[in-house]
Structure formats: structure tokens, C-alpha cells
Write a protein that holds these residues in place. Structure first.
Motif, PDB file in Angstrom:
ATOM      1  N   UNK A  12     -23.557 -15.087  31.682  1.00 33.33           N
ATOM      2  CA  UNK A  12     -23.892 -15.633  30.369  1.00 33.33           C
ATOM      3  C   UNK A  12     -25.357 -16.052  30.282  1.00 33.33           C
ATOM      4  N   UNK A  13     -25.931 -16.484  31.394  1.00 39.16           N
ATOM      5  CA  UNK A  13     -27.338 -16.909  31.383  1.00 39.16           C
ATOM      6  C   UNK A  13     -28.260 -15.780  30.953  1.00 39.16           C
ATOM      7  N   UNK A  14     -27.987 -14.554  31.445  1.00 42.13           N
ATOM      8  CA  UNK A  14     -28.857 -13.437  31.100  1.00 42.13           C
ATOM      9  C   UNK A  14     -28.726 -13.065  29.631  1.00 42.13           C
ATOM     10  N   UNK A  15     -27.509 -13.100  29.115  1.00 40.12           N
ATOM     11  CA  UNK A  15     -27.310 -12.811  27.687  1.00 40.12           C
ATOM     12  C   UNK A  15     -28.096 -13.792  26.831  1.00 40.12           C
ATOM     13  N   UNK A  16     -28.038 -15.070  27.240  1.00 36.45           N
ATOM     14  CA  UNK A  16     -28.762 -16.103  26.473  1.00 36.45           C
ATOM     15  C   UNK A  16     -30.271 -15.931  26.612  1.00 36.45           C
ATOM     16  N   UNK A  17     -30.733 -15.606  27.820  1.00 35.20           N
ATOM     17  CA  UNK A  17     -32.171 -15.471  28.046  1.00 35.20           C
ATOM     18  C   UNK A  17     -32.762 -14.319  27.234  1.00 35.20           C
ATOM     19  N   UNK A  18     -31.993 -13.231  27.103  1.00 35.02           N
ATOM     20  CA  UNK A  18     -32.457 -12.079  26.339  1.00 35.02           C
ATOM     21  C   UNK A  18     -32.188 -12.230  24.841  1.00 35.02           C
ATOM     22  N   UNK A  19     -31.371 -13.224  24.493  1.00 34.02           N
ATOM     23  CA  UNK A  19     -30.959 -13.426  23.097  1.00 34.02           C
ATOM     24  C   UNK A  19     -30.375 -12.133  22.528  1.00 34.02           C
ATOM     25  N   UNK A  20     -29.447 -11.542  23.276  1.00 32.25           N
ATOM     26  CA  UNK A  20     -28.860 -10.265  22.878  1.00 32.25           C
ATOM     27  C   UNK A  20     -27.898 -10.436  21.705  1.00 32.25           C
ATOM     28  N   UNK A  21     -27.879  -9.388  20.856  1.00 29.78           N
ATOM     29  CA  UNK A  21     -26.948  -9.352  19.740  1.00 29.78           C
ATOM     30  C   UNK A  21     -26.423  -7.931  19.590  1.00 29.78           C
ATOM     31  N   UNK A  22     -25.183  -7.812  19.212  1.00 33.48           N
ATOM     32  CA  UNK A  22     -24.602  -6.477  19.030  1.00 33.48           C
ATOM     33  C   UNK A  22     -25.395  -5.719  17.976  1.00 33.48           C
ATOM     34  N   UNK A  23     -25.632  -4.445  18.260  1.00 28.66           N
ATOM     35  CA  UNK A  23     -26.406  -3.610  17.360  1.00 28.66           C
ATOM     36  C   UNK A  23     -27.891  -3.604  17.648  1.00 28.66           C
ATOM     37  N   UNK A  24     -28.341  -4.466  18.557  1.00 26.49           N
ATOM     38  CA  UNK A  24     -29.759  -4.494  18.907  1.00 26.49           C
ATOM     39  C   UNK A  24     -30.196  -3.164  19.513  1.00 26.49           C
ATOM     40  N   UNK A  25     -31.450  -2.795  19.239  1.00 26.36           N
ATOM     41  CA  UNK A  25     -32.093  -1.724  19.999  1.00 26.36           C
ATOM     42  C   UNK A  25     -32.740  -2.391  21.213  1.00 26.36           C
ATOM     43  N   UNK A  26     -32.309  -1.968  22.402  1.00 27.65           N
ATOM     44  CA  UNK A  26     -32.741  -2.639  23.630  1.00 27.65           C
ATOM     45  C   UNK A  26     -33.532  -1.681  24.507  1.00 27.65           C
ATOM     46  N   UNK A  27     -34.363  -2.249  25.370  1.00 20.38           N
ATOM     47  CA  UNK A  27     -35.131  -1.469  26.336  1.00 20.38           C
ATOM     48  C   UNK A  27     -34.389  -1.538  27.677  1.00 20.38           C
ATOM     49  N   UNK A  28     -34.178  -0.362  28.256  1.00 23.60           N
ATOM     50  CA  UNK A  28     -33.402  -0.270  29.496  1.00 23.60           C
ATOM     51  C   UNK A  28     -34.252   0.358  30.580  1.00 23.60           C
ATOM     52  N   UNK A  29     -34.242  -0.244  31.754  1.00 22.80           N
ATOM     53  CA  UNK A  29     -34.880   0.318  32.939  1.00 22.80           C
ATOM     54  C   UNK A  29     -33.875   0.306  34.078  1.00 22.80           C
ATOM     55  N   UNK A  30     -34.258   1.007  35.145  1.00 21.80           N
ATOM     56  CA  UNK A  30     -33.456   0.926  36.358  1.00 21.80           C
ATOM     57  C   UNK A  30     -34.178   0.028  37.338  1.00 21.80           C
ATOM     58  N   UNK A  31     -33.535  -1.111  37.681  1.00 21.85           N
ATOM     59  CA  UNK A  31     -34.133  -2.028  38.632  1.00 21.85           C
ATOM     60  C   UNK A  31     -34.299  -1.355  39.974  1.00 21.85           C
ATOM     61  N   UNK A  32     -35.539  -1.210  40.436  1.00 19.88           N
ATOM     62  CA  UNK A  32     -35.771  -0.458  41.653  1.00 19.88           C
ATOM     63  C   UNK A  32     -35.322   0.979  41.490  1.00 19.88           C
ATOM     64  N   UNK A  33     -35.240   1.450  40.234  1.00 19.31           N
ATOM     65  CA  UNK A  33     -34.753   2.786  39.890  1.00 19.31           C
ATOM     66  C   UNK A  33     -33.339   3.015  40.415  1.00 19.31           C
ATOM     67  N   UNK A  34     -32.553   1.931  40.514  1.00 20.80           N
ATOM     68  CA  UNK A  34     -31.193   2.034  41.018  1.00 20.80           C
ATOM     69  C   UNK A  34     -30.205   1.504  39.992  1.00 20.80           C
ATOM     70  N   UNK A  35     -30.317   0.226  39.648  1.00 21.74           N
ATOM     71  CA  UNK A  35     -29.330  -0.412  38.780  1.00 21.74           C
ATOM     72  C   UNK A  35     -29.877  -0.496  37.357  1.00 21.74           C
ATOM     73  N   UNK A  36     -29.193   0.084  36.385  1.00 20.00           N
ATOM     74  CA  UNK A  36     -29.661  -0.040  34.995  1.00 20.00           C
ATOM     75  C   UNK A  36     -29.649  -1.505  34.552  1.00 20.00           C
ATOM     76  N   UNK A  37     -30.715  -1.904  33.876  1.00 16.69           N
ATOM     77  CA  UNK A  37     -30.755  -3.274  33.375  1.00 16.69           C
ATOM     78  C   UNK A  37     -31.482  -3.308  32.042  1.00 16.69           C
ATOM     79  N   UNK A  38     -31.073  -4.226  31.197  1.00  9.75           N
ATOM     80  CA  UNK A  38     -31.737  -4.433  29.909  1.00  9.75           C
ATOM     81  C   UNK A  38     -32.895  -5.387  30.128  1.00  9.75           C
TER      82      UNK A  38
END
Length: 715
Positions: A364-390
């Protein structure tokens, strides 16, 4: 009496043969003999070495299983400083580098060698007379930690070099990268997620942390691997070029990646970079760029070094791959320990060689930190090119009426109100006796390869049995019969027979694996093994208090509280009794440690800090051998606090306030009968073993003054 010469010959023969089999298996993917036969040969060698320790060879294959407890890592200076590489981020940067090389060589012809830049931990290895004698981390570039015992556990790293190819110098240095293969990294994160632990960020950090572990047996279990990329020797003209050195290292049995290429022009270098931009994601190891260096060693000497890096090499870094896509939903998954993990459901987007549809949001902390909302256009990377993360939100595209995501207050699987323990990031479902995904995950864990490994009963099958109501707990597995299974889809008569046989065979699985299979939160393989050796029976373990559990090596307060809470639940004690009735192993076999004296009877001890003469485990064994008891907390009833180096001030202050005597390791040993200390320690440790399962920065050397002929290369 056995002939020592005959025994020495057998040890030497076994050692050479096992080194050859390891080389064939890890370098050539060839299994010359079945695994069981290999294990028998290794067990024979280990037995001979234990009976005749003076005849054991320094780089015996038995060293790979680990077992050394290091209280602190000594440091050692690097004979050749390990410098970092300069970086290039574009074709223009590479062309500038190429121009500098041409000017430095005054227009002479030259070639480059291009190699993958693997994302791991730089390591310096010393070989003397073909034997591995030392492994040192990069450290600050001039001095590093000596981690030889941990390095010896790496299966594809030869402890003894082959006598093939060019003649080997009497002493030389090999540098390379120690890394965690991606499949192993994924396995570790799956296990950590099931145990409710934070996920490892990337393989490089995981490899670095593993090398700093004090117990080499744990390091061995992590399955690290090594690629050699550099040869160094004080002698002149050992090899004319880096490419020749790579060929020699491979001939001697060292693992060298086959991905390198010799290029005679910058255009060929650029072609290599473009070829591997996508292809690198097919490799079973994380990469973060390409290393380019001048091939000829004499030309490297002409070009020389700056204060921080070589002028003859550079690292090209691929740009981080990122995508922009829509967050369509957030699903909440319930793990084996009840941890509820949010997962982002995305519009599919190509990223780093894969199609990304989901990304972990962790908590929940990460959701709050990013202030995510359904329908958002988000930027996605692969952490260390391994794990996808917003990594962020395109706020310019957010609708004005969007609402923040509300984290659920009830379990998405069973509706039980979620709890968030103090100090933890995860919400948890406390309904561990009836929450369907928790029950299924615990069953899958129990039958997994590292736990009971029941033949014919994999995760999918046991999950199906759970859905059908045939099993709810591990004990139910032992009540399955051919009659109950007959008629089930995809289960023929032979499959049923194999499954029943597999269940019966699982009753012989050693106690430590059964304990791991119970799925107690925070109790992984290593902790389960330590607990099994320390308590020897499930009954002694269940009777231990949290402070007593916390005093066991590798346990500590958090794990101890989890164990004590698990033991206090009637449903878990009933499970143990049902497993006992089924014939499952709930105790170590072999003789328990025998009491040496009662000199410490009635006394309780707390051990804190790092000790010079013994490991903490050895001191605990000694105290037990002489009638004393170990606890993990300081109270008025405590007899002694045994203080080692680096003991925390809080324990000293509490002991002083409660007037608990504080003694040293030497004081403790003086309380033991004369002559009993060393023998009892050896006997205790040997008894503890009875019944155990057998089962980024690149670094360059700088040429020191007076050593102009040093050979150096990368990868």
C-alpha cells in the motif's frame, strides 16, 4: 592399519576425477555419470578427508558444499588496483573514444574486443601452481574483503585448473564477474514473497549480499556463477592480446562467456552493440551494457590509464527501456503467509525483450507514494531490467474526476478483515486456517522440491486436490488412498500407484526438510536446518520459548516470535501429531550430543557480539554440553551476559541496570573443565551434523610502477 600412501592415492584420484566431472558438467554441459554416482564418489572423498584430515587437498571438491562460518572478513590489498571503466551512452561517445585511441596509437592499426557487461560483482582470484588460493572483492579499488571460502562454493569456478592450452605461470590473477543467474533470482524472490519478505531488487544486489554472508553453506545454496574476463601476471609477453588470454583461460577450465567478438573497426563494434541490444534478454544472466577494449596488450600499455580508468577501454551502457501504458486494474494476491500483494494490470507494452502485462506494486505504501489511480497512463521500467515496475504517472493525461485507489480492508479471497502488523509494509489475512489461497499455497510449498518433494504430487496436482476437497492440510496427503483417487480426471492406475508410492517415500525425508515444508513464516531452508540441528526433535522445538529460539544461530527475534506464535496454535500442534501418526520424520536421526560435564548446570547465558576463538554456534554447543542453557533476552534471572566484539550498547546497559554479570569469551571458557573445551566443541559439532540432509562496476588493473609488462583485459 590402512596404508597412508594408498589412502593418499585414493584421495588424489577421487579429487582429480571429481574436478574433471565438474568441468564437464559446468563448462561443457556433459554428465559423464549419473548424479547418484557422483554423490557417492563425493561422499567417499568426504569420508576419507574426515578420517585423514592431514591428507586432504587444499582445493578438494568437498569445499564446494560450504560450511565455513566466518566471524569477520579480513581484507587484503590488490596487487593491481581495480579501477572502474569510463562510460559511453551514445554512438557519438563511442566515436570520440575511437578517435582518442587512434591519436594515442599515432595511426597504427588496432582491433577491439567487445563483450557483454554482466551485472554482477567484480572479483579478483589468485591461482598458484594451478590451485585457487584467494578470492578478494573489489572493495575500494585498492583493498577488498577476502571471501575465499565463499568463492570456493561456486560450482562452475574451478578450484584446480586443467593442464591444457598454453603453459600457466606459477602465479597469476584472474578477474571476473560473480553473478546470480536469472532463474535462481526468480526462485529466491518467489520464496521470499511466500515468506512475506521484501523482494530482492535485482540480481547484482543479491549476488553482492550473498558474497558477504558469514555462512558459506548458505552461499553454496544460492547457486552463484562466475565468468572470467581478465588475466594479470607480472611477467612480460605471457600473451600478446586480450583475445589470446581469453582463449587460454577457457583452455585452463575457467568459465569464459562465448558472447565476445574481436572487431577490426568501430563499425563492427556498433554492429555488435545493435545485435545484442535485444538478443541479450535471451541470456540467463542480467546485463547492463557492452565493454569495448583495445585487444593488443602492448597497445594497451601505450595508451595507459587516467587516475580513475584505462584509456584503452570503455563501457557502453544501453538506455533503460521504459514504456508508457494504461493502468487498467489492481488485483490483490494472497500468499502462503497471508501477505496481500497488489499487482498492476496493464495494457500490454513491449519492454526489454518481453511483453509486460503486469507489474508488482509491492504494498500500500507504494500505491500511496505514486498516487496511482485506475485509468492512469503510467511509466513502466524493468528494475535492473528484470522486474517490471511503475516509476511514475503521466499527470497531464489524468482525468479531473479520477479517484485514489482504495486498498481493501478485507481479504479478497475469504473476506476476513485485514491486519497490518506494526512496523510491516504488508497487510495480511489472519485467517490462516481457512483462507483458500493460503491453504493451497501451503500445500504447494509442502510438496515442493526443496521440501518433501513428493513424486507424482506437484503443485498443480495438489492444488486440484485442494479444490476437490480431498486435502486441506499436509496431514491429509497421508490419508489419500487409491480408492479415493480412482476415477479422477487425468489420473490413471499407474499414476495413482506412483503417487501413493511417492507419498510413502516422503515419510523418509529428513526432519529439517519437513520443518521447512511446514511453511512457518520466515523459516526458510537454512533456518530450518539450524533449528533441526539445535533442537533435534519437533517436541523440543515446540517447547522452546521465543527468547530461547532467538538465541539459535540464524534465527533472531522476528523469526523466534513467528515460531513461538505458530507453536502456540492448537491447529498447528494437531497437524504435528497427525504427521507423527503418519510416520513423517519429526526428529534427527543419529546420536544426540552427549553431556561432557555438569559444570554449567543451572546457569543461563546470553551471547552477544562477535567472538574471537569460537563461532556463536560453537559456544552455544559448548554451554549445552556442560549443562548450561542459552536464552535470547536479558532479565534478572539471567546468570551471565557473554560479551563479544561489537556488542550493542543496549544489552550492556540493560545487564548493568539489572546487575547481571558481564563476562568475556575467555571467562566463559575458564568455567569449563580443563581439557574438555576443545573436545566437547568438536563432538558437539559432529553430533549436530549427524542426520543432516546430504543432499557494477567493471574493474581494471592499473599498471604499477616497475611492472610495465602486466597483462590485463576485461571479461
Amino acid at each position: 592399519m590402512p596404508d597412508p600412501n594408498s589412502i593418499q592415492h585414493r584421495i588424489s584420484t577421487l579429487t582429480a576425477h571429481l574436478h574433471h566431472l565438474n568441468y564437464q558438467y559446468y563448462q561443457n554441459d556433459v554428465s559423464e555419470i549419473p548424479d547418484q554416482e557422483f554423490d557417492q564418489l563425493l561422499a567417499e572423498l568426504q569420508a576419507l578427508e574426515e578420517d585423514h584430515p592431514a591428507l586432504a587437498l587444499a582445493n578438494s571438491p568437498t569445499q564446494r558444499v560450504g560450511g565455513t562460518i566466518t566471524k569477520q572478513f579480513p581484507t587484503a590489498p590488490h596487487k593491481y588496483p581495480m579501477l572502474s571503466l569510463g562510460n559511453a551512452y551514445s554512438e557519438a561517445d563511442l566515436r570520440e573514444f575511437d578517435e582518442r585511441v587512434r591519436k594515442g596509437l599515432e595511426g597504427a592499426d588496432f582491433a577491439y574486443v567487445c563483450e557483454m557487461k554482466f551485472d554482477g560483482v567484480a572479483m579478483s582470484l589468485t591461482y598458484e601452481q594451478g590451485q585457487l588460493t584467494q578470492g578478494v572483492t573489489r572493495g575500494d579499488g585498492t583493498r577488498g574483503d577476502v571471501v575465499t571460502s565463499n568463492v570456493r562454493t561456486i560450482k562452475n569456478l574451478p578450484l584446480h585448473l586443467r593442464a591444457a592450452g598454453p603453459a600457466q605461470p606459477a602465479e597469476f590473477e584472474v578477474r571476473g564477474e560473480i553473478f546470480l543467474p536469472l532463474p535462481v533470482f526468480d526462485d529466491l524472490n518467489r520464496e521470499r514473497e511466500q515468506n512475506g519478505e521484501a523482494l530482492l531488487a535485482n540480481p547484482r544486489n543479491a549476488a553482492s549480499g550473498t558474497l558477504k554472508l558469514q555462512d558459506s553453506a548458505v552461499v553454496a545454496a544460492r547457486r552463484l556463477r562466475f565468468f572470467a574476463y581478465s588475466f594479470l601476471s607480472p611477467g612480460r609477453n605471457v600473451f600478446p592480446s586480450h583475445s589470446a588470454a581469453l582463449a587460454a583461460l577457457k583452455a585452463w577450465g575457467l568459465p569464459v562467456s562465448d558472447t565476445w567478438r574481436r572487431c577490426t573497426s568501430l563499425e563492427q563494434v556498433l554492429d555488435f552493440i545493435h545485435t545484442w541490444e535485444k538478443k541479450r534478454f535471451e541470456l540467463p544472466v542480467a546485463t547492463d551494457g557492452i565493454v569495448i577494449k583495445v585487444d593488443d596488450f602492448q597497445q594497451q600499455e601505450v595508451l595507459g590509464f587516467t587516475a580513475k580508468s584505462p584509456r584503452w577501454a570503455i563501457a557502453y551502457k544501453y538506455p533503460a527501456e521504459a514504456g508508457r501504458t494504461r493502468l487498467n486494474d489492481v488485483q490483490y494476491q494472497v500468499g502462503r503467509t497471508g501477505a496481500v500483494t497488489p499487482v498492476a494490470i496493464l495494457t500490454p507494452v513491449p519492454l526489454a525483450g518481453t511483453i509486460v502485462r503486469r507489474a508488482s506494486l509491492h504494498n500500500a505504501n507504494q500505491i500511496a507514494a505514486l498516487d496511482l489511480r485506475l485509468g492512469d497512463l503510467v511509466f513502466v521500467e524493468k528494475g535492473g531490467e528484470i522486474i517490471p515496475k511503475i516509476t511514475g504517472v503521466d499527470l497531464t493525461a489524468r482525468p479531473a474526476d479520477s479517484q485514489p485507489i482504495r486498498y481493501p480492508t478485507e481479504c479478497p479471497a475469504c473476506g476476513t478483515p485485514l491486519l497490518r502488523p506494526e512496523g510491516e509494509a504488508h497487510f495480511r489475512c489472519p485467517n490462516d486456517t481457512a483462507c483458500p489461497p493460503q491453504l493451497r499455497a501451503r500445500l504447494e510449498h509442502y510438496v515442493s522440491r526443496k521440501a518433501l518433494n513428493i513424486d507424482g504430487l506437484g503443485a498443480e496436482t495438489v492444488g486440484r486436490f485442494a479444490e476437490l476437497g480431498l486435502v486441506r492440510t499436509p496431514a491429509d496427503i497421508y490419508e489419500l488412498t487409491a480408492d479415493k483417487l480412482t476415477g479422477l480426471e487425468r489420473l490413471g492406475e499407474k499414476s495413482i500407484q506412483n503417487l501413493i508410492s511417492g507419498i510413502e517415500a516422503s515419510k523418509q525425508v529428513p526432519f529439517e526438510r519437513v520443518l521447512f515444508g511446514l511453511g512457518i513464516r520466515y523459516v526458510g531452508e537454512t533456518v530450518a536446518e539450524k533449528l533441526a540441528v539445535h533442537y533435534r526433535t519437533i517436541d523440543a522445538l515446540l517447547a522452546a520459548s521465543a527468547p530461547e529460539l532467538a538465541a539459535v544461530p540464524e534465527v533472531g527475534g522476528v523469526i523466534a516470535e513467528s515460531l513461538a506464535a505458530w507453536s502456540s496454535q492448537i491447529v498447528n500442534r494437531d497437524l504435528v501429531e497427525r504427521l507423527r501418526a503418519a510416520g513423517v520424520q519429526l526428529a534427527l536421526t543419529g546420536e544426540a550430543p552427549q553431556a561432557v560435564s555438569d559444570r554449567l548446570a543451572g546457569l543461563t547465558f546470553v551471547l552477544s557480539g562477535v567472538f574471537e576463538q569460537h563461532s556463536r554456534e560453537e559456544l552455544q554447543q559448548l554451554i549445552g554440553q556442560h549443562g548450561g542453557k542459552i536464552t535470547g533476552s536479558i532479565s534478572k534471572k539471567l546468570s551471565y551476559l557473554v560479551a563479544g566484539d561489537k556488542m550493542g550498547p543496549a544489552k550492556r546497559e540493560k545487564a548493568t541496570a539489572l546487575k547481571v554479570p558481564i563476562i568475556s569469551e575467555t571467562d566463559l571458557l575458564a568455567m569449563i573443565p580443563a581439557g574438555a573445551e576443545s573436545n566437547s566443541a568438536d563432538e558437539a559439532l559432529e553430533a549436530g551434523r549427524t542426520g543432516e540432509s546430504e543432499a557494477a562496476s567493471e574493474s581494471f588493473p592499473a599498471t604499477p610502477s616497475g611492472s610495465p609488462g602486466q597483462q590485463a583485459s576485461l571479461f
